[in-house]
Design an enzyme around this catalytic site. Sequence first.
Site, PDB file in Angstrom:
ATOM      1  N   GLY A  18      34.957  75.324  36.026  1.00  0.00           N
ATOM      2  CA  GLY A  18      35.856  75.167  35.152  1.00  0.00           C
ATOM      3  C   GLY A  18      34.433  75.339  34.147  1.00  0.00           C
ATOM      4  O   GLY A  18      35.332  75.020  33.425  1.00  0.00           O
ATOM      5  N   GLU A  19      33.171  75.736  34.451  1.00  0.00           N
ATOM      6  CA  GLU A  19      32.936  76.179  32.868  1.00  0.00           C
ATOM      7  C   GLU A  19      33.076  76.866  31.735  1.00  0.00           C
ATOM      8  O   GLU A  19      33.101  76.042  30.644  1.00  0.00           O
ATOM      9  CB  GLU A  19      31.331  76.166  33.554  1.00  0.00           C
ATOM     10  CG  GLU A  19      29.806  76.017  32.778  1.00  0.00           C
ATOM     11  CD  GLU A  19      28.567  76.383  33.123  1.00  0.00           C
ATOM     12  OE1 GLU A  19      27.889  76.754  32.215  1.00  0.00           O
ATOM     13  OE2 GLU A  19      28.630  76.600  34.177  1.00  0.00           O
ATOM     14  N   GLY A  73      46.309  72.852  24.013  1.00  0.00           N
ATOM     15  CA  GLY A  73      45.190  71.549  24.912  1.00  0.00           C
ATOM     16  C   GLY A  73      44.646  72.680  26.218  1.00  0.00           C
ATOM     17  O   GLY A  73      44.770  73.792  26.669  1.00  0.00           O
ATOM     18  N   ARG A  78      38.463  85.041  41.484  1.00  0.00           N
ATOM     19  CA  ARG A  78      38.875  85.096  40.669  1.00  0.00           C
ATOM     20  C   ARG A  78      37.777  86.437  40.017  1.00  0.00           C
ATOM     21  O   ARG A  78      38.759  87.165  39.129  1.00  0.00           O
ATOM     22  CB  ARG A  78      38.820  84.025  40.008  1.00  0.00           C
ATOM     23  CG  ARG A  78      40.082  82.744  40.311  1.00  0.00           C
ATOM     24  CD  ARG A  78      39.265  81.381  38.974  1.00  0.00           C
ATOM     25  NE  ARG A  78      40.479  80.098  38.933  1.00  0.00           N
ATOM     26  CZ  ARG A  78      40.444  78.930  38.531  1.00  0.00           C
ATOM     27  NH1 ARG A  78      39.625  78.775  37.328  1.00  0.00           N
ATOM     28  NH2 ARG A  78      41.640  78.293  38.080  1.00  0.00           N
ATOM     29  N   SER A 111      43.053  79.612  22.256  1.00  0.00           N
ATOM     30  CA  SER A 111      44.233  79.172  23.383  1.00  0.00           C
ATOM     31  C   SER A 111      44.392  77.305  23.321  1.00  0.00           C
ATOM     32  O   SER A 111      45.571  77.059  23.153  1.00  0.00           O
ATOM     33  CB  SER A 111      44.503  79.505  25.180  1.00  0.00           C
ATOM     34  OG  SER A 111      45.458  78.933  25.395  1.00  0.00           O
ATOM     35  N   LEU A 158      44.665  73.339  30.137  1.00  0.00           N
ATOM     36  CA  LEU A 158      46.212  72.607  30.687  1.00  0.00           C
ATOM     37  C   LEU A 158      45.928  72.328  32.293  1.00  0.00           C
ATOM     38  O   LEU A 158      46.412  71.791  33.100  1.00  0.00           O
ATOM     39  CB  LEU A 158      47.159  74.390  30.820  1.00  0.00           C
ATOM     40  CG  LEU A 158      47.915  74.203  29.566  1.00  0.00           C
ATOM     41  CD1 LEU A 158      48.315  76.019  29.084  1.00  0.00           C
ATOM     42  CD2 LEU A 158      48.587  73.671  28.760  1.00  0.00           C
ATOM     43  N   GLN A 159      44.084  72.827  32.477  1.00  0.00           N
ATOM     44  CA  GLN A 159      44.662  72.656  33.968  1.00  0.00           C
ATOM     45  C   GLN A 159      43.022  71.422  33.491  1.00  0.00           C
ATOM     46  O   GLN A 159      42.073  72.236  33.367  1.00  0.00           O
ATOM     47  CB  GLN A 159      43.865  74.164  34.751  1.00  0.00           C
ATOM     48  CG  GLN A 159      43.903  73.941  36.135  1.00  0.00           C
ATOM     49  CD  GLN A 159      43.429  74.920  36.797  1.00  0.00           C
ATOM     50  OE1 GLN A 159      42.847  76.320  36.245  1.00  0.00           O
ATOM     51  NE2 GLN A 159      43.776  75.906  37.487  1.00  0.00           N
TER      52      GLN A 159
END
Length: 291
Positions: free
Chosen positions: A91-92, A69, A129, A64, A71-72
């Site tokens: 964000g690892e 790219g 999450r 993806s 996105l976050q």
Amino acid sequence: MSKFGLGRGLADLNKEMGSIPDISILTGAERVVVKQIPLVQIGANPDQPRKTFTEDELSDLAASIKEKGVLQPILLRAVSGQSYMYEIVAGERRYRASKMAGLTEIPALIKQITPENAMEIALIENVQRENLNPIEEGNAYKNIMEKCGYELTDVARLIGKSESYIKNIMRLEPLPEDVKQMVEKGDLSASHARVIVVAENPSELAQVIINKKLSVAETEKLVKGATRKSTSRAYNAKTIDSALVRDIENKISSVLGVKAKLQERRGGAGQIVLSFSTRTQMQELVDKLIK
């Protein structure tokens, strides 16, 4: 003052971590800029609760990222004394997938965050999450309690879950490593693992459960007939004989002047009940106890 240096939840972080790179974001008095940071300048957080990243999920995310790219932006904090300049706070998975996709840099927010705050954010992100398996989740609670001096009530308030939920997850900690790996892989459920944690031979029982595909109810029956650990509450049945109980009760009654009853429960817990017949006797008892 709040015990947590973070002071706000994941929703506020999401507002900061928007999908448009190369912008400045005002957060109170602090200006936070989304920058493109070289991957070689970034290191993993040693206190990251999540330890397991499957090849399949990283491959899907990498595909993806190649197409669309990142996105976050990920969240970083500056560190010193390391071979890298920045440490990942959140964000690892995006960081790992970006490396797999062949990227050389990644959009990131860089904030001044203490190690304790970084642990809070990482824990909140992963728990909300549902990224953690039960073993990782229990280790994360234990880690933040030990390193930040938090109590059970603090962790419950931080992540928005009940104290009983956290206790149940942390009950898996004494399991042997081979059984923990079964739980991490999904071969053994956390519910089954909580039942066998009190047994003397959880590794053997785990194999029986998997091979025979036992239900939790069937596992409970199996454990009832198995040898218990010497440290388990069920193992420690009433250990004070009746003669000693009467002797203790008589000594207390003699000193306090009221009837005393010793009630012991499993595991060594219990209570001493003092009985009085008049309000005057109650006041005399209170005075003796206070003095």
